[in-house]
Design an enzyme around this catalytic site. Structure first.
Site, PDB file in Angstrom:
ATOM      1  N   ASP A 225      10.942  -2.056  -2.529  1.00 19.58           N
ATOM      2  CA  ASP A 225      12.073  -2.527  -1.747  1.00 19.58           C
ATOM      3  C   ASP A 225      13.351  -2.487  -2.587  1.00 19.58           C
ATOM      4  O   ASP A 225      13.359  -2.859  -3.760  1.00 19.58           O
ATOM      5  CB  ASP A 225      11.788  -3.967  -1.299  1.00 19.58           C
ATOM      6  CG  ASP A 225      12.850  -4.535  -0.397  1.00 19.58           C
ATOM      7  OD1 ASP A 225      13.024  -3.994   0.710  1.00 19.58           O
ATOM      8  OD2 ASP A 225      13.498  -5.519  -0.798  1.00 19.58           O
ATOM      9  N   GLU A 274      -1.945   5.598 -15.399  1.00 27.33           N
ATOM     10  CA  GLU A 274      -3.137   5.026 -16.029  1.00 27.33           C
ATOM     11  C   GLU A 274      -4.233   4.773 -15.003  1.00 27.33           C
ATOM     12  O   GLU A 274      -5.425   4.888 -15.301  1.00 27.33           O
ATOM     13  CB  GLU A 274      -2.791   3.692 -16.699  1.00 27.33           C
ATOM     14  CG  GLU A 274      -1.999   3.787 -17.983  1.00 27.33           C
ATOM     15  CD  GLU A 274      -1.672   2.401 -18.512  1.00 27.33           C
ATOM     16  OE1 GLU A 274      -2.416   1.447 -18.183  1.00 27.33           O
ATOM     17  OE2 GLU A 274      -0.661   2.253 -19.226  1.00 27.33           O
TER      18      GLU A 274
END
Length: 565
Positions: A225, A274
């Site tokens: 956002d 990751e």
């Protein structure tokens, strides 16, 4: 003779399904606004258990992923975009086990889950902000926000001339612990939403931890956002002109789209990478980034930053062939150098539903909305759908003032300020109709429980129950379009279209799959039927269409058609 909509069975099977790791390049992502999607406990408010109960509907609709608007612990001053605890579910939506179960069920159904993240600001009830207020000036916690002394003889004026997106000053003055007027704090949105200061290392550390918390729970990505708002210009300079509050505009502003924000997303990308790999493919970041140009938006999508950004330039385009072609070309050209997919969107929880915005409330609006959807789904890249658009829902324009909950509405009316967002976002957030002939239309288990925003009394024909199985319904149209899109080898990922000659007011382009299969899209944005040469076998149309006669096809007004060869 009338040519009806194609059914999913008519779609050719794809010979080149994308690798799972790259699922996001051509995904259709469906936005769920949890409080308005489905209610499991009968209180009139949607919840995570309600979403979980309807995941089968979303799978059958044909979407690839579900984006959930915020469900975090919050005082709900701005429908959950004022977060008090980023690691907890608000009790109105359930609890963490509900979130865990929702993610697990979605994965079993082949759906991915993207959650909203709100890093620009938090709630004024967040523990950091509450402690900063209690401790007063000089508290280290104040460095995690934008506290400043005021201007004027007694500090009675805001520190600068910035205005809130919701209207009025972007600053609120505090009261010191001893009861005297104190410093001011910055809030680009409501006063209940203080902005974080991303120059403070503690803020960056906290959000890296929040990312890992939800990735460990299994989410497939984040919609970020106000992704363009985290970093402010040094010194928080005055603007000095009056167009600063246009969140949906293209002004160059000292609190939006600052170059320093890109370092934040480089760090986040390393974390996302990751967790990427294995059967789930990439974990992604999606930027809600309002920028002056689509080229500026592309900077958020460089190889070491985020994966997607909303294409607000496309959302804002009028239903005119020239304007649409220009924004399509610019969008594809801007994404190509950064190897990011273009995204396409027509509606979301912050804008008037595209049926109403493009064509009004009546059947003409629905006709144009369906045509716009079929055009969007033919474009290369990823598409976003907003809950209820597959039902053909119009914007609800007649909500009583006392029912409205948009903070921009309350703020602008209280201050007599017509600027800022118009405060009318509630109209696209009215709870969905699922079944029955009267409110609450199966939204929850209790037929006597009113929904948190009132539903119109004439929505019976829009329910999922009423539309399912009706080949002329908007719901079945969406199901057909998404099935064709998933299976046709020329649709989905890509970075270009081949434009074809077309009459005025008509868009025509071709997409060719590696195996030579061709999909042609023709869209008539004009007010009159035009004759075109049929470019293949009619596969799907947004409205009923007369069959071609001697190769000439009458493409009706506000109609999009897909052809295959």
């Amino acid at each position: 003779m009338t040519q009806h909509l194609a059914t999913p069975a008519t779609a050719p099977a794809s010979a080149t399904a994308p690798a799972p790791a790259d699922w996001w390049r051509d995904a259709v992502i469906y936005q769920v606004y949890p409080r308005s999607f489905a209610d499991a406990n009968g209180d009139g408010m949607g919840d995570l258990a309600g979403v979980r109960s309807r995941l089968g509907y979303l799978r059958d609709l044909g979407v690839d992923a579900v984006w959930l608007s915020p469900f975090y612990a919050s005082p709900q001053s701005d429908a959950g975009y004022d977060v008090a605890d980023y690691r907890a579910v608000d009790p109105m939506f359930g609890d963490l086990p509900d979130a865990d179960a929702l993610i697990a069920d979605a994965h079993r159904l082949g759906l991915r889950i993207i959650v909203d993240l709100v890093p620009n600001h938090c709630s004024d009830q967040h523990p950091w902000f509450q402690r900063a207020l209690r401790e007063g000036p000089g508290s280290p916690l104040r460095g995690r926000f934008h506290f400043r002394p005021g201007k004027g003889a007694d500090g009675e004026l805001p520190p600068n001339d910035w205005e809130s997106i919701f209207g009025g000053p972007a600053w609120t003055r505090t009261t010191d612990p001893d009861g005297t007027p104190g410093e001011w704090y910055l809030h680009l949105f409501a006063p209940e939403q203080p902005d974080f200061n991303w120059d403070d290392p503690a803020v960056a550390d906290e959000f890296r931890s929040i990312l890992r918390f939800w990735l460990d729970l299994g989410v497939d990505g984040f919609r970020i956002d106000v992704a363009h708002g985290l970093v402010k210009a040094p010194g928080l300079p005055d603007i000095g002109h009056g167009d600063q509050i246009r969140l949906l505009g293209n002004a160059v502003l000292p609190f939006f789209d600052q170059d320093g924000v890109h370092q934040v997303y480089r760090e986040w990308r390393r974390i996302l990478d990751e967790y990427s790999g294995g059967p789930g493919g990439h974990r992604i970041g999606v930027a809600e980034a309002w920028t002056p140009t689509v080229e500026r938006t592309a900077l958020y999508l460089r190889r070491d930053e985020l994966h997607q950004a909303f294409n607000f330039q496309y959302l804002q385009a009028d239903w005119r062939a020239e304007e649409l072609r220009e924004v399509i070309d610019r969008s594809l050209a801007a994404m190509r150098p950064v190897d990011a997919p273009a995204t396409w969107v027509l509606s979301n929880h912050d804008v008037v539903r595209h049926r109403t915005r493009l064509g009004g409330e009546g059947e003409d609006g629905l006709r144009r909305a369906r045509a716009a959807t079929l055009l969007m789904l033919a474009l290369p890249g990823s598409a976003y759908l907003y809950q209820g658009e597959e039902l053909g829902l119009p914007e609800v324009l007649e909500l009583p003032d006392e029912a409205r909950q948009d903070p921009a509405f309350r703020r602008s009316r209280a201050g007599g300020d017509a600027e800022g967002q118009d405060g009318m976002r509630d109209g696209c957030r009215v709870p969905l109709p699922w079944s029955g002939s009267a409110p609450p239309y199966g939204f929850g288990p209790d037929p006597e429980s009113p929904t948190w925003l009132p539903q119109p009394a004439d929505w019976a024909a829009y329910t999922v129950e009423a539309q399912t199985g009706d080949p002329t319904s908007t719901l079945e149209f969406y199901r057909s379009a998404l099935a064709v899109r998933r299976r046709h080898p020329a649709l989905g990922a890509g970075d270009a279209v081949e434009w074809l000659p077309a009459p005025e007011g008509v868009l025509a382009f071709r997409r060719t799959a590696p195996d030579g299969t061709v999909l042609t899209c023709t869209a008539n944005t004009g007010a009159e039927t035009v004759l075109i040469d049929a470019p293949g076998r009619l596969l799907l149309a947004s409205a009923e269409a007369d069959a071609p006669a001697e190769g000439a096809f009458p493409l009706a007004r506000d109609t999009t058609a897909w052809w295959t060869s």
